[in-house]
Design an enzyme around this catalytic site. Structure first.
Site, PDB file in Angstrom:
ATOM      1  N   GLY A  96      11.035  -2.320   5.676  1.00 55.31           N
ATOM      2  CA  GLY A  96      10.308  -3.591   5.562  1.00 55.31           C
ATOM      3  C   GLY A  96       9.890  -3.855   4.117  1.00 55.31           C
ATOM      4  O   GLY A  96      10.118  -4.944   3.577  1.00 55.31           O
ATOM      5  N   HIS A  97       9.297  -2.853   3.478  1.00 53.16           N
ATOM      6  CA  HIS A  97       8.927  -2.998   2.066  1.00 53.16           C
ATOM      7  C   HIS A  97      10.167  -3.242   1.206  1.00 53.16           C
ATOM      8  O   HIS A  97      10.172  -4.096   0.322  1.00 53.16           O
ATOM      9  CB  HIS A  97       8.251  -1.717   1.546  1.00 53.16           C
ATOM     10  CG  HIS A  97       6.963  -1.359   2.210  1.00 53.16           C
ATOM     11  ND1 HIS A  97       6.836  -0.261   3.035  1.00 53.16           N
ATOM     12  CD2 HIS A  97       5.738  -1.936   2.175  1.00 53.16           C
ATOM     13  CE1 HIS A  97       5.588  -0.179   3.462  1.00 53.16           C
ATOM     14  NE2 HIS A  97       4.898  -1.180   2.971  1.00 53.16           N
ATOM     15  N   SER A 126       6.310   0.129  10.190  1.00 52.90           N
ATOM     16  CA  SER A 126       4.953   0.164   9.653  1.00 52.90           C
ATOM     17  C   SER A 126       4.705   1.556   9.086  1.00 52.90           C
ATOM     18  O   SER A 126       5.163   2.556   9.661  1.00 52.90           O
ATOM     19  CB  SER A 126       3.945  -0.101  10.782  1.00 52.90           C
ATOM     20  OG  SER A 126       2.637   0.249  10.360  1.00 52.90           O
ATOM     21  N   MET A 150       0.835  -1.201   0.000  1.00 54.76           N
ATOM     22  CA  MET A 150       0.000   0.000   0.000  1.00 54.76           C
ATOM     23  C   MET A 150       0.876   1.260   0.000  1.00 54.76           C
ATOM     24  O   MET A 150       0.376   2.366   0.226  1.00 54.76           O
ATOM     25  CB  MET A 150      -0.930   0.008   1.209  1.00 54.76           C
ATOM     26  CG  MET A 150      -1.909  -1.163   1.183  1.00 54.76           C
ATOM     27  SD  MET A 150      -3.409  -0.863   2.132  1.00 54.76           S
ATOM     28  CE  MET A 150      -2.758  -0.626   3.760  1.00 54.76           C
ATOM     29  N   GLN A 192     -10.291  -3.099   1.992  1.00 54.64           N
ATOM     30  CA  GLN A 192      -9.772  -3.696   3.227  1.00 54.64           C
ATOM     31  C   GLN A 192      -9.827  -2.754   4.424  1.00 54.64           C
ATOM     32  O   GLN A 192      -9.338  -3.092   5.494  1.00 54.64           O
ATOM     33  CB  GLN A 192      -8.365  -4.252   3.015  1.00 54.64           C
ATOM     34  CG  GLN A 192      -7.277  -3.227   2.820  1.00 54.64           C
ATOM     35  CD  GLN A 192      -5.991  -3.876   2.346  1.00 54.64           C
ATOM     36  OE1 GLN A 192      -5.911  -4.379   1.226  1.00 54.64           O
ATOM     37  NE2 GLN A 192      -4.979  -3.886   3.186  1.00 54.64           N
ATOM     38  N   GLN A 196      -2.086 -12.233   7.817  1.00 52.87           N
ATOM     39  CA  GLN A 196      -2.282 -11.973   6.388  1.00 52.87           C
ATOM     40  C   GLN A 196      -1.497 -12.983   5.555  1.00 52.87           C
ATOM     41  O   GLN A 196      -1.995 -13.512   4.550  1.00 52.87           O
ATOM     42  CB  GLN A 196      -1.829 -10.548   6.066  1.00 52.87           C
ATOM     43  CG  GLN A 196      -1.744 -10.241   4.582  1.00 52.87           C
ATOM     44  CD  GLN A 196      -1.419  -8.790   4.337  1.00 52.87           C
ATOM     45  OE1 GLN A 196      -2.287  -7.937   4.391  1.00 52.87           O
ATOM     46  NE2 GLN A 196      -0.157  -8.489   4.067  1.00 52.87           N
TER      47      GLN A 196
HETATM   48  P1  AMP Z   1       1.623  -2.696   3.491  1.00 50.93           P
HETATM   49  O1  AMP Z   1       2.119  -1.659   2.551  1.00 50.93           O
HETATM   50  O2  AMP Z   1       1.618  -2.281   4.922  1.00 50.93           O
HETATM   51  O3  AMP Z   1       0.331  -3.328   3.035  1.00 50.93           O
HETATM   52  O4  AMP Z   1       2.695  -3.869   3.451  1.00 50.93           O
HETATM   53  C1  AMP Z   1       3.101  -4.431   2.221  1.00 50.93           C
HETATM   54  C2  AMP Z   1       3.953  -5.650   2.499  1.00 50.93           C
HETATM   55  O5  AMP Z   1       5.074  -5.249   3.280  1.00 50.93           O
HETATM   56  C3  AMP Z   1       3.223  -6.727   3.305  1.00 50.93           C
HETATM   57  O6  AMP Z   1       3.588  -8.007   2.810  1.00 50.93           O
HETATM   58  C4  AMP Z   1       3.747  -6.512   4.696  1.00 50.93           C
HETATM   59  O7  AMP Z   1       3.737  -7.683   5.487  1.00 50.93           O
HETATM   60  C5  AMP Z   1       5.161  -6.078   4.405  1.00 50.93           C
HETATM   61  N1  AMP Z   1       5.706  -5.351   5.559  1.00 50.93           N
HETATM   62  C6  AMP Z   1       5.170  -4.264   6.172  1.00 50.93           C
HETATM   63  N2  AMP Z   1       5.914  -3.910   7.237  1.00 50.93           N
HETATM   64  C7  AMP Z   1       6.919  -4.815   7.307  1.00 50.93           C
HETATM   65  C8  AMP Z   1       8.020  -5.008   8.203  1.00 50.93           C
HETATM   66  N3  AMP Z   1       8.224  -4.201   9.240  1.00 50.93           N
HETATM   67  N4  AMP Z   1       8.846  -6.039   7.963  1.00 50.93           N
HETATM   68  C9  AMP Z   1       8.647  -6.878   6.917  1.00 50.93           C
HETATM   69  N5  AMP Z   1       7.639  -6.749   6.048  1.00 50.93           N
HETATM   70  C10 AMP Z   1       6.787  -5.733   6.229  1.00 50.93           C
END
Ligand code: AMP
Length: 297
Positions: A36-37, A185, A30, A61, A153
């Site tokens: 993390g991304h 996050s 998103m 969602q 998820q």
């Molecule tokens: P989001 O943009 O929050 O929907 O996350 C997109 C992807 O990045 C999802 O697969 C999340 O699990 C992953 N993600 C988000 N935060 C982290 C993190 N701190 N460590 C690893 N993966 C992450």
């Protein structure tokens, strides 16, 4: 890096890569990228010829009272980050492109979506699985990279792909943390300075839980209470603390094999989630608290 907004363009480029014998790695997001991304993009880059990252803040969602409109966005910054990680294709569709008509078709994964975050967010996972099923259908055969940060998820999407025989291998990647242990996050952006100081209490509570298991605790109820108390002492009021079997999120009455301790807490304006997995074999305990990034906390 090429940015595309049309479903047909994304589909054609993925098909073209496979036609020439290449493989596709998909990273659905998103946006509002953090480390993390970026770690998911690097994992995909290491293994595939075409790396596709998608940015779509999926209205389906979000619940009616949730943060859809306020969700942080930074397309220019995200495009620069994706480019720096070697992403080939950035897919940034509009809501009208993804949902030209209100969708009448929803993908629902029973059971796995009911507890934990599903309790507080009853429509959330149907929104996730519906949009991820669409992305899998558009991209076609590929490996799709998801973070273990969103542990439920990951379990739900993995099961969806298996149940529907989708030609996608779902790959779970390590949870990435700030230097002080806070799980990265996009929603950390909502934290005030005070909340930001308090938020690592979530990680500290999980670490206290790990220590208790290392010291011999094998009762899930005791472990839950210990994590709750440890968070409470740090100003964290958990929405839930759940101890489940990692493979299928089943409730357990004894700690053995692979276990996940999953938590959610509201800290100021943010609802934050976190987890740790534990591998328990007799007296031996291995934990995965994720990857702590270096830097100034
Ligand atoms: P989001 O943009 O929050 O929907 O996350 C997109 C992807 O990045 C999802 O697969 C999340 O699990 C992953 N993600 C988000 N935060 C982290 C993190 N701190 N460590 C690893 N993966 C992450």
């Amino acid at each position: 890096m090429i940015r595309v907004e049309r479903i047909d363009d994304l589909r054609a480029r993925c098909e073209d890569t496979r036609h020439r014998g290449g493989t596709v790695g998909l990273v659905p997001t998103m946006g509002f990228f953090h480390e993390g991304h970026r770690s998911l993009m690097r994992a995909a880059r290491a293994h595939h010829d075409l790396v596709v990252t998608t940015i779509f803040v999926n209205p389906l969602q979000f619940g009616p009272t949730e943060d859809l409109d306020a969700y942080p966005r930074d397309l220019a910054g995200d495009a620069a980050a994706a480019d720096a990680e070697g992403v080939d294709l950035l897919f940034t569709p509009s809501v009208a492109e993804m949902y030209p008509e209100p969708t009448r078709t929803t993908v629902h994964v029973a059971g796995l979506t009911e507890g934990l975050c599903g309790a507080e967010r009853p429509t959330h996972f149907d929104g996730v699985t519906t949009v991820v099923a669409k992305l899998f259908s558009i991209v076609g055969p590929c490996h799709a990279y998801f973070g273990r940060k969103d542990f439920q998820q990951l379990a739900v999407v993995t099961r969806m792909a298996a149940d529907l025989d989708l030609p996608v291998r779902v790959v779970g990647c390590p949870l990435v943390r700030e230097p002080d242990g806070l799980a990265m996050s996009s929603r950390n952006a909502y934290l005030s300075a005070d909340d930001r100081r308090r938020a690592p209490g979530i990680f500290a509570a999980l670490r206290a839980g790990v220590r208790a298991v290392e010291d011999g605790e094998r009762d899930p109820g005791e472990l839950r209470r210990l994590v709750e108390r440890s968070g409470g002492a740090r100003g964290i009021d958990f929405e839930y603390v759940e101890v489940r079997r990692a493979s299928d999120l089943a409730v357990v009455d004894h700690l053995a094999d692979e276990i996940v301790v999953a938590v959610a807490a509201r800290v100021g304006a943010s609802r934050l989630i976190d987890n740790v997995t534990l591998q328990i074999s007799g007296a031996r305990v291995a934990s995965d608290l994720g990857v702590i990034t270096q830097g100034s906390a």
